[in-house]
Design a protein around this motif. Structure first.
Motif, PDB file in Angstrom:
ATOM      1  N   THR A  40       5.936  14.701  -2.175  1.00  0.00           N
ATOM      2  CA  THR A  40       7.234  14.694  -2.070  1.00  0.00           C
ATOM      3  C   THR A  40       7.998  14.969  -3.374  1.00  0.00           C
ATOM      4  O   THR A  40       8.702  15.693  -3.630  1.00  0.00           O
ATOM      5  CB  THR A  40       7.715  13.487  -1.632  1.00  0.00           C
ATOM      6  N   GLU A  41       7.036  14.612  -4.522  1.00  0.00           N
ATOM      7  CA  GLU A  41       7.940  14.742  -5.805  1.00  0.00           C
ATOM      8  C   GLU A  41       7.535  16.230  -6.282  1.00  0.00           C
ATOM      9  O   GLU A  41       8.424  16.770  -6.845  1.00  0.00           O
ATOM     10  CB  GLU A  41       7.222  13.795  -6.868  1.00  0.00           C
ATOM     11  N   ILE A  42       6.632  16.776  -5.786  1.00  0.00           N
ATOM     12  CA  ILE A  42       6.470  18.211  -6.241  1.00  0.00           C
ATOM     13  C   ILE A  42       7.484  19.235  -5.514  1.00  0.00           C
ATOM     14  O   ILE A  42       7.967  20.094  -5.806  1.00  0.00           O
ATOM     15  CB  ILE A  42       5.053  18.640  -6.125  1.00  0.00           C
ATOM     16  N   GLY A  52       0.947  -1.149  -0.063  1.00  0.00           N
ATOM     17  CA  GLY A  52       0.040  -0.031   0.086  1.00  0.00           C
ATOM     18  C   GLY A  52       0.998   1.072  -0.082  1.00  0.00           C
ATOM     19  O   GLY A  52       1.727   1.347   0.612  1.00  0.00           O
ATOM     20  N   HIS A  53       0.396   2.153  -1.067  1.00  0.00           N
ATOM     21  CA  HIS A  53       1.101   3.619  -1.004  1.00  0.00           C
ATOM     22  C   HIS A  53       0.177   4.755  -0.630  1.00  0.00           C
ATOM     23  O   HIS A  53      -0.890   4.598  -1.261  1.00  0.00           O
ATOM     24  CB  HIS A  53       1.963   3.889  -2.137  1.00  0.00           C
ATOM     25  N   ASP A  54       0.540   5.704  -0.043  1.00  0.00           N
ATOM     26  CA  ASP A  54      -0.202   6.895  -0.055  1.00  0.00           C
ATOM     27  C   ASP A  54       0.101   7.886  -1.113  1.00  0.00           C
ATOM     28  O   ASP A  54       1.146   8.388  -1.239  1.00  0.00           O
ATOM     29  CB  ASP A  54       0.081   7.696   1.379  1.00  0.00           C
ATOM     30  N   HIS A  55      -1.050   8.042  -2.061  1.00  0.00           N
ATOM     31  CA  HIS A  55      -0.442   8.935  -3.410  1.00  0.00           C
ATOM     32  C   HIS A  55      -0.580  10.259  -2.871  1.00  0.00           C
ATOM     33  O   HIS A  55       0.506  11.003  -3.534  1.00  0.00           O
ATOM     34  CB  HIS A  55      -1.646   8.652  -4.194  1.00  0.00           C
ATOM     35  N   ALA A  56      -1.013  10.900  -1.891  1.00  0.00           N
ATOM     36  CA  ALA A  56      -0.908  12.234  -1.654  1.00  0.00           C
ATOM     37  C   ALA A  56       0.503  12.480  -0.986  1.00  0.00           C
ATOM     38  O   ALA A  56       0.977  13.482  -1.643  1.00  0.00           O
ATOM     39  CB  ALA A  56      -2.157  12.506  -0.620  1.00  0.00           C
ATOM     40  N   THR A  57       0.943  11.717  -0.242  1.00  0.00           N
ATOM     41  CA  THR A  57       2.422  11.722   0.236  1.00  0.00           C
ATOM     42  C   THR A  57       3.190  11.670  -1.050  1.00  0.00           C
ATOM     43  O   THR A  57       4.253  12.548  -0.918  1.00  0.00           O
ATOM     44  CB  THR A  57       2.636  10.699   1.257  1.00  0.00           C
ATOM     45  N   ILE A  58       3.158  10.905  -1.856  1.00  0.00           N
ATOM     46  CA  ILE A  58       4.283  10.797  -3.005  1.00  0.00           C
ATOM     47  C   ILE A  58       3.978  12.080  -3.946  1.00  0.00           C
ATOM     48  O   ILE A  58       5.073  12.507  -4.139  1.00  0.00           O
ATOM     49  CB  ILE A  58       3.926   9.374  -3.793  1.00  0.00           C
TER      50      ILE A  58
END
Length: 323
Positions: A71-73, A62-68
């Protein structure tokens, strides 16, 4: 401040108006590169140690898309701001260096590069070889050209480097801030004696420079004057000047005499043959394999073929030979 003092010199001494701006850009670039490198190495170590594979420590899918996305932005924005800032500082500094100042107080100096020396000419016509005198606090505008190959006018203390291309007229400038003598070198490989293509930039006080410039050229070339001084210093006139009574001692033998018992042979003159006068043909004895040279003196007789034996009629009949 004592702890920050370094036992060696990171950059050459700053002696021009644009040196501080160039040093600022260099230090900023190296500081950013060092911080990014240390950050990447630290992140690698932390991730390898903390998230290594071991019993009871299993990560799910499972991954948190909002956190990803955050972080990238954030990483892209930070990187863009840093590098755009470096680009802006570098562009402003480059424009300041490349914009040649104009005005009545600008000193124009013609610079000619040739293998392997630098030649300078001042506005009043005075020439210099491998040495340039300039006043401190005054803008010096250089007009550079080359007579043979590509050279590079490089003064580390002024943070000045300009390529000199044959057939082109390049322009560079500097404003020295501190009197002294600074090294000038060629930073472009130009031949076998490229390392010896050096000169000195002598920065003088304005009144000293005006006094030096008013003296004019030396009536004798610098090399000729130095040669004459060395000629008198080593007392070469004892042998090479006719009006002096002194003479060098008699010259001894350049090599030891030959042995009297040894017979001196005159060198044989080598004849040069031409189509009109060809070389004489020499007769060579023919050597055959398996025979001695002494056997060639007497011609060898040929053996006669043995007559055919006459067979008995009974033998002829047995061998099937007709009688």
């Amino acid at each position: 401040m004592t702890l920050l003092a370094m036992p060696f010199e990171v950059l050459p001494a700053s002696a021009s108006a644009t040196s501080d701006a160039v040093d600022l850009v260099v230090f900023l670039v190296f500081a950013v590169i060092g911080l990014v490198s240390l950050g990447v190495i630290a992140a690698m170590v932390v991730i390898v140690v903390r998230y290594r594979r071991r019993p009871g420590n299993l990560t799910g899918r499972g991954h948190d898309h909002a956190t990803i996305w955050r972080t990238e932005i954030g990483w892209c924005a930070l990187t863009a701001v840093v590098f755009l800032g470096l680009f802006t500082i570098g562009a402003v500094t480059f424009d300041r260096i490349e914009r040649v100042p104009t005005g009545p107080d600008v000193l124009d100096v013609a610079v000619t590069a040739k293998r392997w020396m630098w030649s300078f000419q001042h506005p009043n016509g005075r020439r210099e070889l491998s040495q340039l005198h300039v006043p401190a606090g005054r803008v010096v505008r250089l007009h550079l050209t080359s007579e043979d190959v590509i050279h590079s006018f490089y003064v580390p203390a002024f943070r000045l480097k300009q390529d000199v291309v044959p057939g082109w007229l390049r322009t560079a400038w500097f404003r020295a801030t501190a009197p002294g003598t600074y090294a000038l070198a060629c930073a472009e490989y130009c031949g076998t004696e490229h390392a010896l293509m050096r000169a000195d930039v002598v920065v003088m006080e304005p009144h000293n420079y005006d006094h030096w410039l008013a003296q004019g050229d030396d009536p004798r070339p610098p090399l000729a004057a130095a040669g004459r001084a060395l000629f008198h210093k080593l007392d070469c006139g004892a042998c090479h000047e006719t009006h002096l009574r002194r003479r060098a001692p008699a010259r001894g033998p350049l090599r030891p005499p030959r042995h009297p018992a040894r017979r001196q042979q005159r060198p044989r003159r080598r004849r040069i043959h031409s189509p009109q006068h060809p070389a004489p043909r020499r007769r060579h004895r023919r050597r055959l394999p398996g025979r001695r040279h002494a056997d060639l003196r007497r011609p060898r007789r040929r053996r006669r073929a043995a007559p055919a034996r006459r067979l008995h009629p009974f033998a002829r009949r047995r061998r099937g030979v007709s009688p």
